[in-house]
Every structure is written in structure tokens, then in C-alpha cells.
Design an enzyme around this catalytic site. Structure first.
Site, PDB file in Angstrom:
ATOM      1  N   ASN A   9       0.992  -0.999  -0.098  1.00  0.00           N
ATOM      2  CA  ASN A   9      -0.122  -0.123  -0.008  1.00  0.00           C
ATOM      3  C   ASN A   9       0.929   1.390  -0.015  1.00  0.00           C
ATOM      4  OD1 ASN A   9       0.965   0.444   2.442  1.00  0.00           O
ATOM      5  ND2 ASN A   9      -0.879  -0.414   3.607  1.00  0.00           N
ATOM      6  N   ASP A 198      -9.254  -9.540  -0.330  1.00  0.00           N
ATOM      7  CA  ASP A 198      -8.403  -8.692   0.666  1.00  0.00           C
ATOM      8  C   ASP A 198      -8.449  -7.115   0.158  1.00  0.00           C
ATOM      9  OD1 ASP A 198      -6.302  -8.366   3.102  1.00  0.00           O
ATOM     10  OD2 ASP A 198      -5.335  -7.473   1.338  1.00  0.00           O
TER      11      ASP A 198
END
Length: 324
Positions: A9, A198
Site C-alpha cells: 500500500n 483482501d
């Protein structure tokens, strides 16, 4: 393999889905090897279930992930695989265990995708290992059945939802299943599905708390039915429970087989993901309380609270046992 920017991320933490995909690939390789170790009909091992998986430590860009797998039990038609994930900082040499997971696979014939083959038995060092494995097998079989029976829920859009409500953070992703998503038999790799799940769960968590979030754990992931190449899958997630520092998100995968398949939409996979909110320094942050509005939302909140307290009690018991 080394973790790269597209595995993580914006804060540099590797996506839980990336790690789950690597875990599943390791499990699929060792299960398929074992199921083809004796003369007979060739097959491919398909993922049926992933037991609860805890993310013990974050993995970051630049670290090397080492995934190892071991077969720990075989029944007549299924294989239990234990997978460990270790991260290594190649600048300092420091290593740490980040994940431990238990997966169940079934061997499907290359000639007939609907035919489940028999699994070659493994040799156990101790009789107790076989007995313990059989107990785990019976427990997961019962849990899969119970989960499938409560899979009638759907996630509907909400108009102008208030912040911190279920409708405000819920999210969906639509994906066309292509050849690169599939096994030799033309159905989706379990790891591909888990990565998409996810991703959706992460969006739900980020919408709710507006901070950097990471996957803390995944409750049992149940693969109820295969998803074939050409299907359109809808991955939907909604918040079910919040504690002071964690969020539980329920994720469904529904499949629409509209290519050469006159079949109605069906529920293929379901699971609960738990996320935590982190500061820029990587410290846990308080999570905004989930505002429940309907009776169903309140019921799901209480069910999530029960799972949370059960997990917390089990973790405390393990810590006390280790300290003795």
C-alpha cells in the site's frame, strides 16, 4: 521473492492479499505434487478452505518473503497443508515469522473437473499426529457446512449513508475471470480470489477510519464452489464489528457464469477479515465505533463481538500456557 512497490500500500506495508496469494501457491504446489506421486489419473489440487490466518508482523517493500509448506494430514479425498511465511531484511539479515496458515485441498481430475480423486496417504511419525489431524479434518468439515447454510445474505447499495455506518464503508469489486486467473482445469486459483477479497476488505476498512490500515487476521475462508473461466465475479465487503482497535469485515464472492453456462448466480466464497488502523509511525490507532442501524446489522455486530472475544480468550490462554 522480494517485495516490490506494487505488492504494497501507499505506506509501504505489503498487502495481506499478496501474502495470502503466495501462501496458496505454495500449498497448491505441494498438494498437487503429493496427489500425483503415485501412478494413477493426473490431477490438480484445488483449494477448499483456509483456516484462521494471523498476520503476526507487517512485511515491507524491499524485504524478501520465504514461504515453506508441509503436508500434515491426508484423508481419503483431502490434503491438509501447513504454510509458514518468513520475511528477511536483506540489508541487516534480520528474519521474522509473519504468517502461519493451514489450508485444505482436494485433488480434481484433469480429465473431469467435477471428479474428486483419492489422495495417497502420508506416513506419520507418531500415531497421535494422525489422530489430531483427523480431529481437525472433522472440525473444518462441520464448520464449512454451517457456513454454507448461512450464506444467503446479499449486500445492497445505500443512498446517502451517514459516516461510520455499514452502508457508508461497504464496497464491491467486479472482475471478469480470464485465463491468467485460472488453473490448468480452467477454474480460478484460490490465491487470486483471496487477493481480490483482501483488496475489497481493505477498501471497506480505509473508508471507515480514513487512515493507513493493514490486515491483522483472516477467519476461515470457505470455498463453497468452483469459479470457472469466463465468469464475472462480484466481491462484496461490509463492516460487521469494531472493537477499540480492530475492524471485522465480512466478504462474499458471487459468481455469474454467463458464458456457455445456463446457471443462476451463486455464492462461491465467504470469509471474515480483521484489520487494524495504524499511524504514520506504525502504531495502532483507535477505530471509530461502527454505527448499526437495522436489526440485521445489530445481530451481525453481536456475532462479530462473540468471534472477537473468543479469539481474544484463546490468545490469552496461549500466552499463559507459553509463560508456564
Amino acid at each position: 521473492r522480494i517485495m516490490r512497490p506494487d505488492d504494497a500500500n501507499i505506506a509501504g506495508n505489503v498487502h495481506g492479499g499478496t501474502i495470502l496469494k503466495m501462501i496458496e501457491e505454495a500449498g497448491a504446489i505441494i498438494s498437487t505434487r503429493h496427489c500425483n506421486s503415485q501412478a494413477g489419473e493426473p490431477c490438480v489440487a484445488a483449494l477448499a478452505r483456509v483456516e484462521r490466518t494471523d498476520f503476526l508482523s507487517p512485511m515491507c517493500i524491499g524485504e524478501v518473503a520465504n514461504v515453506s509448506a508441509e503436508i500434515t494430514y491426508t484423508s481419503r479425498h483431502s490434503v491438509e497443508v501447513q504454510v509458514n511465511v518468513m520475511s528477511e531484511n536483506i540489508l541487516t539479515g534480520a528474519k521474522k515469522v509473519t504468517n502461519k496458515a493451514t489450508l485444505w485441498y482436494v485433488p480434481l481430475s484433469l480429465k473431469n473437473v467435477n471428479k474428486v480423486l483419492e489422495v495417497p496417504p502420508i506416513q506419520y511419525v507418531r500415531k497421535e499426529q494422525e489422530d489430531e489431524g483427523k480431529k481437525r479434518y472433522e472440525e473444518q468439515k462441520l464448520d464449512r457446512l454451517e457456513t454454507k447454510q448461512r450464506n444467503g445474505d446479499v449486500i445492497l447499495p445505500v443512498i446517502n449513508p451517514e459516516p461510520h455506518t455499514v452502508g457508508y464503508s461497504q464496497s464491491s469489486l467486479i472482475h471478469l475471470v480470464g485465463p491468467s486467473d485460472c488453473t490448468l482445469l480452467g477454474f480460478v486459483h484460490g490465491g487470486v480470489t483471496m487477493k481480490l477479497m483482501d483488496e475489497v476488505a481493505g477498501i471497506v476498512a480505509a473508508r471507515h477510519c480514513k487512515t493507513n490500515i493493514v490486515t491483522a487476521s483472516v477467519d476461515a475462508i470457505n470455498f463453497h464452489e468452483k469459479i470457472k473461466k469466463g465468469c464475472v465475479i462480484t466481491v462484496s465487503g461490509r463492516m460487521t464489528f469494531t472493537s477499540n482497535k480492530s475492524m471485522e469485515i465480512e466478504v462474499f464472492v458471487d459468481a455469474d457464469p454467463f458464458v456457455d453456462e445456463p446457471r443462476e448466480r451463486y455464492r462461491a466464497v465467504s470469509a471474515f477479515f480483521t484489520y487494524v488502523s495504524l499511524s504514520k509511525e506504525g502504531k495502532p490507532l483507535p477505530v471509530p465505533q461502527l454505527l448499526t442501524e437495522t436489526e440485521d446489522e445489530k445481530r451481525r455486530f453481536e456475532e462479530g463481538k462473540g468471534r472477537y472475544l473468543q479469539t481474544k480468550a484463546k490468545r490469552q490462554a496461549q500466552m499463559q500456557q507459553a509463560a508456564q
